[in-house]
Design a protein around this motif. Structure first.
Motif, mmCIF file in Angstrom:
data_model
loop_
_atom_site.group_PDB
_atom_site.id
_atom_site.type_symbol
_atom_site.label_atom_id
_atom_site.label_comp_id
_atom_site.label_asym_id
_atom_site.label_seq_id
_atom_site.Cartn_x
_atom_site.Cartn_y
_atom_site.Cartn_z
ATOM 1 N N ALA A 187 0.822 -1.202 0.000
ATOM 2 C CA ALA A 187 0.000 0.000 0.000
ATOM 3 C C ALA A 187 0.860 1.258 0.000
ATOM 4 O O ALA A 187 0.326 2.359 0.001
ATOM 5 C CB ALA A 187 -0.934 0.001 1.207
ATOM 6 N N ALA A 192 3.132 2.124 2.406
ATOM 7 C CA ALA A 192 3.584 2.575 3.716
ATOM 8 C C ALA A 192 4.901 1.873 4.003
ATOM 9 O O ALA A 192 4.937 0.651 4.093
ATOM 10 C CB ALA A 192 2.554 2.246 4.791
ATOM 11 N N ASN A 234 -5.345 4.205 9.733
ATOM 12 C CA ASN A 234 -4.758 5.287 8.953
ATOM 13 C C ASN A 234 -5.678 5.623 7.776
ATOM 14 O O ASN A 234 -6.080 4.743 7.022
ATOM 15 C CB ASN A 234 -3.390 4.816 8.453
ATOM 16 N N GLU A 235 -6.005 6.918 7.637
ATOM 17 C CA GLU A 235 -6.986 7.313 6.611
ATOM 18 C C GLU A 235 -6.588 6.820 5.220
ATOM 19 O O GLU A 235 -7.406 6.298 4.477
ATOM 20 C CB GLU A 235 -7.121 8.830 6.587
ATOM 21 N N ALA A 236 -5.315 7.029 4.901
ATOM 22 C CA ALA A 236 -4.883 6.648 3.559
ATOM 23 C C ALA A 236 -4.946 5.133 3.384
ATOM 24 O O ALA A 236 -5.337 4.634 2.327
ATOM 25 C CB ALA A 236 -3.465 7.147 3.300
ATOM 26 N N PHE A 237 -4.604 4.404 4.440
ATOM 27 C CA PHE A 237 -4.662 2.942 4.361
ATOM 28 C C PHE A 237 -6.115 2.481 4.209
ATOM 29 O O PHE A 237 -6.410 1.582 3.416
ATOM 30 C CB PHE A 237 -4.036 2.336 5.614
ATOM 31 N N LEU A 238 -7.018 3.116 4.944
ATOM 32 C CA LEU A 238 -8.435 2.777 4.801
ATOM 33 C C LEU A 238 -8.902 3.041 3.379
ATOM 34 O O LEU A 238 -9.616 2.241 2.786
ATOM 35 C CB LEU A 238 -9.273 3.609 5.777
ATOM 36 N N ALA A 239 -8.473 4.193 2.843
ATOM 37 C CA ALA A 239 -8.896 4.525 1.484
ATOM 38 C C ALA A 239 -8.383 3.500 0.492
ATOM 39 O O ALA A 239 -9.049 3.202 -0.501
ATOM 40 C CB ALA A 239 -8.381 5.917 1.113
ATOM 41 N N ARG A 240 -7.210 2.959 0.750
ATOM 42 C CA ARG A 240 -6.639 2.006 -0.184
ATOM 43 C C ARG A 240 -7.226 0.604 -0.046
ATOM 44 O O ARG A 240 -7.180 -0.179 -0.979
ATOM 45 C CB ARG A 240 -5.121 1.913 0.028
ATOM 46 N N ARG A 254 -10.346 -0.369 1.987
ATOM 47 C CA ARG A 254 -11.777 -0.589 2.187
ATOM 48 C C ARG A 254 -12.500 -0.651 0.852
ATOM 49 O O ARG A 254 -12.324 0.201 0.003
ATOM 50 C CB ARG A 254 -12.367 0.529 3.034
ATOM 51 N N TRP A 289 -9.441 -4.718 3.629
ATOM 52 C CA TRP A 289 -9.287 -4.278 5.016
ATOM 53 C C TRP A 289 -9.765 -5.355 5.983
ATOM 54 O O TRP A 289 -9.166 -5.574 7.023
ATOM 55 C CB TRP A 289 -10.063 -2.983 5.256
#
Lengths: 372, 402
Positions: A126, A128, A197-203, A205, A259
């Motif tokens: 992702a 990170a 983490n917002e960006a991780f969720l966006a990637r 979910r 996720w």
């Protein structure tokens, strides 16, 4: 008449792998993309095919355990366990309790190590770059414990048909018990670092989602299946070894997306540590670690047996046919990663190129397991 | 005498140094030599700065990631960038068969050019600038865009599909983020009343970071996106497209691309330090502290503070997807930039010559507006993305047989 020149969209064919930073080994995907959208995916496997099933037919039973180490090389103990138990089932062996407890402790620790590896790899996929370092710091503790027990960090060759190669070193219980608080804290740290983490969720979910029905139809198992909402775990459904003695929960997802698959594994690490804690409490301090009357070269009686266990990646099965000699007649391996790869084209429907590595990472495949 | 000398102390000093050695009618030669000297000095300063930044980034990433980072070559690993450069110089230089040879070799050569061009107008310290251009800010934005052209040259010329992906992403990202980036500076222009960087610094009675929190936020995010650093490093997303536009580069060409990229990172940092952090000014002088440190040092301290921020973000946030990156620019940053312009314009109209009290009132209003706008907009965006149910809850064992 003059015809206007039109710009036709062109599908580009991109070859991902077998050498690619994020295909988790020698895996190859051919993508047909329209801009950044994936039109079609074709996975190619077999770059790590070593013919383990055929090799097994030519090897003695104790030698086969080393081959199983090399299948899913992130979950060596779990593989060894499955093969040993298949042979034990055929021979009707009663494994001593102490050996069984040691096996459970090592297998569950191996599950944690494997999931930590997954955690770091998914973070990298992702984009990170930090989580993988934290995951490996924790994994290192487990690896050291494994080294202390079996002498090897990866290819342990420690389980034997009927028990263990030798008793665990003195102070094993204390060593593992001292490990647990640090691991629990480390897992919580990892959880806090990435999960919300917002960006991780966006990637992750809503990316690569699969329904429970489809997951079952694709023969997915393990975290892949549970993330889709099916609470199916062999340790609970048909408890093998000593798993009926422990109290643990089965994390289940609802959406079956990346996720959920990630979160299920993070929760599973905690549950595994719970099992380890209970196993250490119940484990007898003394006792044999090898079943009585097992020959050095075991010869299972003529017949067949099927054993399946819950590996970190899902249901791992061994079908063993013996003709009564010191070599098996046939060994068939059911690999969880193999089934997961099958679902890849389905999961990548309508995805972006960037999703493709995240979805692949969320499958948590090990190519040694896929290709066998 | 050129127009540059009139108000430029560095140039004037160097010029008067050289002109002392030659007959009076050769003043134009001194003028040229002075210019060349300053160029060489500046180029080396940029390279040194880049090396320090690269070392700092690797060390800091190490600290963020519970490891050490390079610490072997030289004290604290300070010589690591030079060792790397030396290694790259010794590597074989490969031009792939499918590449467009001209474009492929051109790209690394021009990579660093925009950086030097931009730094011509940045004031490094009190009276230390090459040119006080009266359209300085506009010039920086225009010239800074060139680096994306280089990325496209490299990606297109490589004849590699991963590189092509990187190139198209670079252009898409540039076009999207240029808009909020420029708009975020309009508030600053309204307050300072000038495009000249020197005058912008002098116009800051309070740093514009306080007066323009939204502008700072948007500019910082947009410039991270424009120089392709994490979380917007889609151009070279190593997990997706291997290395993006520089996949096919090797040896010193690769080194030059890397160098240009790191040097380019210091440009937005320098602009932020100048425009939002009062450039060379000592922040403690208004508090009555003695002004001991030279103004250049303050400028570089501020630049590295901003660079530290960039590194921190890179270590923390995962990479976004291309559609999310685009959506973030158009749906999030652009409305915020418009809100910022609107509010600032009203304030400037209300208080033509603001007193200190009025300035602080402006600070308060702008921070409240920023908080409300960012919070409200992110909540509005979340509603589309978040699902109502909690996804994972450990459930007791239950057996389901299908």
């Amino acid at each position: 008449m003059e015809t206007a020149r039109r710009l036709e969209p062109v599908e580009i064919n991109v070859n991902m792998g077998p050498q690619h930073p994020s295909t988790h080994g020698v895996f190859r995907m051919v993508l047909w993309v329209d801009g950044e959208r994936i039109v079609q995916v074709e996975p190619y496997i077999g770059y790590l095919h070593r013919g383990t099933e055929k090799l097994c037919e030519g090897e003695l039973y104790p030698q086969i355990i080393t081959l199983f180490d090399r299948l899913d090389y992130l979950a060596n103990f779990n593989n060894e366990l499955c093969f040993c138990m298949a042979a034990e089932k055929l021979m009707g062996l009663e494994v001593p309790e102490r050996a069984q407890y040691v096996r459970v402790v090592l297998c569950e620790l191996n599950r944690v190590a494997s999931h930590l590896m997954f955690y770091g790899a998914l973070g990298l996929d992702a984009g990170a770059m930090t989580p993988v370092m934290y995951a490996f710091r924790e994994r290192e503790h487990i690896q050291r414990a494994f080294e202390a027990v079996s002498g090897a960090r990866m290819m342990h060759n420690y389980f034997r048909i009927g028990g263990l190669k030798e008793d665990v070193p003195a102070g094993f219980k204390e060593m593992v018990r001292d490990l647990l608080p640090g691991l629990e804290q480390g897992i919580s740290e990892c959880d806090r670092l990435l999960s919300l983490n917002e960006a991780f969720l966006a990637r992750t979910r809503g990316v690569g989602a699969i329904s429970a029905q489809e997951a079952v139809e694709y023969a997915l198992s393990g975290p892949m299946l549970r993330a889709a909402g099916v609470p199916y775990d062999l340790r609970a459904v048909e408890p093998y070894s000593l798993y009926d003695r422990f109290d643990f929960d089965i994390p289940v997802g609802t959406q079956g997306d990346c996720w959920d698959r990630y979160m299920v594994r993070v929760e599973e690490m905690r549950q595994s540590l719970r099992i380890v804690r209970q196993a250490l409490e119940q484990m007898p301090d003394e006792g044999p670690v090898m079943a009585a009357g097992v020959r050095r070269m075991p010869r299972p009686p003529k017949g067949e047996s099927y054993m399946r266990t819950e590996n970190p990646r899902g249901e791992f099965g061994v079908y063993l046919v013996s003709d009564g000699s010191e070599r098996p007649y046939r060994v068939k391996i059911r690999a969880p990663s193999f089934a997961s790869v099958q679902a890849l084209p389905r999961l990548l429907r309508d995805c972006y190129v960037a999703d493709c590595v995240v979805v692949l990472g969320s499958l948590d495949i090990v190519l040694g397991d896929v290709d066998r | 005498m050129g127009p540059v000398l009139a108000d430029n102390s560095i140039y004037r000093d160097v010029y008067s140094f050289f002109v002392g050695f030659m007959p009076h009618q050769l003043w134009w030669l001194a003028y040229l030599i002075a210019g060349l000297t300053i160029m060489v000095l500046l180029a080396n300063a940029v390279l040194l700065n880049t090396a320090v930044f690269q070392w700092m980034e690797r060390r800091l990433l190490g600290r963020f990631q519970v490891r050490f980072g390079p610490n072997r070559v030289g004290p604290f690993g300070l010589l690591q960038p030079f060792a790397d450069l030396l290694k790259l110089l010794l590597k074989e230089d490969i031009v792939p068969e499918a590449a467009d040879r001209f474009l492929f070799t051109l790209a690394p050569a021009v990579m660093a050019a925009p950086v030097f061009l931009v730094l011509a107008v940045v004031p490094f310290g009190k009276n230390s600038y090459l040119l006080d251009l009266n359209i300085g800010l506009l010039y920086i934005i225009a010239v800074g865009t060139l680096s994306t052209m280089v990325l496209f040259l490299a990606g297109w010329g490589s004849g590699n599909r991963y590189a092509l992906f990187g190139a198209t992403r670079a252009v898409a990202q540039l076009i999207s983020y240029e808009v909020p980036m420029v708009l975020s500076l309009v508030g600053v222009l309204l307050l300072a009343g000038s495009l000249s960087l020197v005058q912008i610094v002098e116009a800051q009675r309070l740093p514009f970071l306080l007066l323009q929190p939204l502008g700072f936020f948007i500019f910082a995010v947009a410039s991270i996106a424009e120089m392709n650093r994490g979380p917007f490093d889609l151009v070279e997303a190593e997990s997706e497209i291997v290395a993006g536009y520089h996949t096919e580069y090797s040896g010193i060409r690769f080194g030059l691309l890397q160098l240009g990229e790191y040097a380019a990172a210091s440009v937005p940092a320098a602009v932020i330090a100048t425009v939002f952090l009062r450039g060379w000014a000592n922040p403690f002088v208004p508090l009555g502290w003695p002004d001991v440190l030279p103004s250049h040092l303050w400028f570089f301290l501020k630049v590295f503070l901003v660079l530290f921020l960039f590194i921190w973000v890179r270590a923390t946030v995962p990479r976004l997807r291309i559609d999310q990156v685009m959506g973030f620019a158009w749906k999030f940053l652009l409305p915020l930039a418009l809100v910022n312009i609107f509010v600032t314009a009203i304030e400037v109209q209300l208080w033509r010559q603001p007193t200190t009290a009025q300035l602080w009132a402006m600070v308060l209003v702008n921070w409240v507006v920023a908080a409300v706008a960012v919070g409200g907009l992110s909540r509005a965006m979340e509603r589309h993305r978040r699902r109502p149910t909690a996804s994972v809850a450990p459930v007791p064992i239950s057996v389901e047989v299908r």
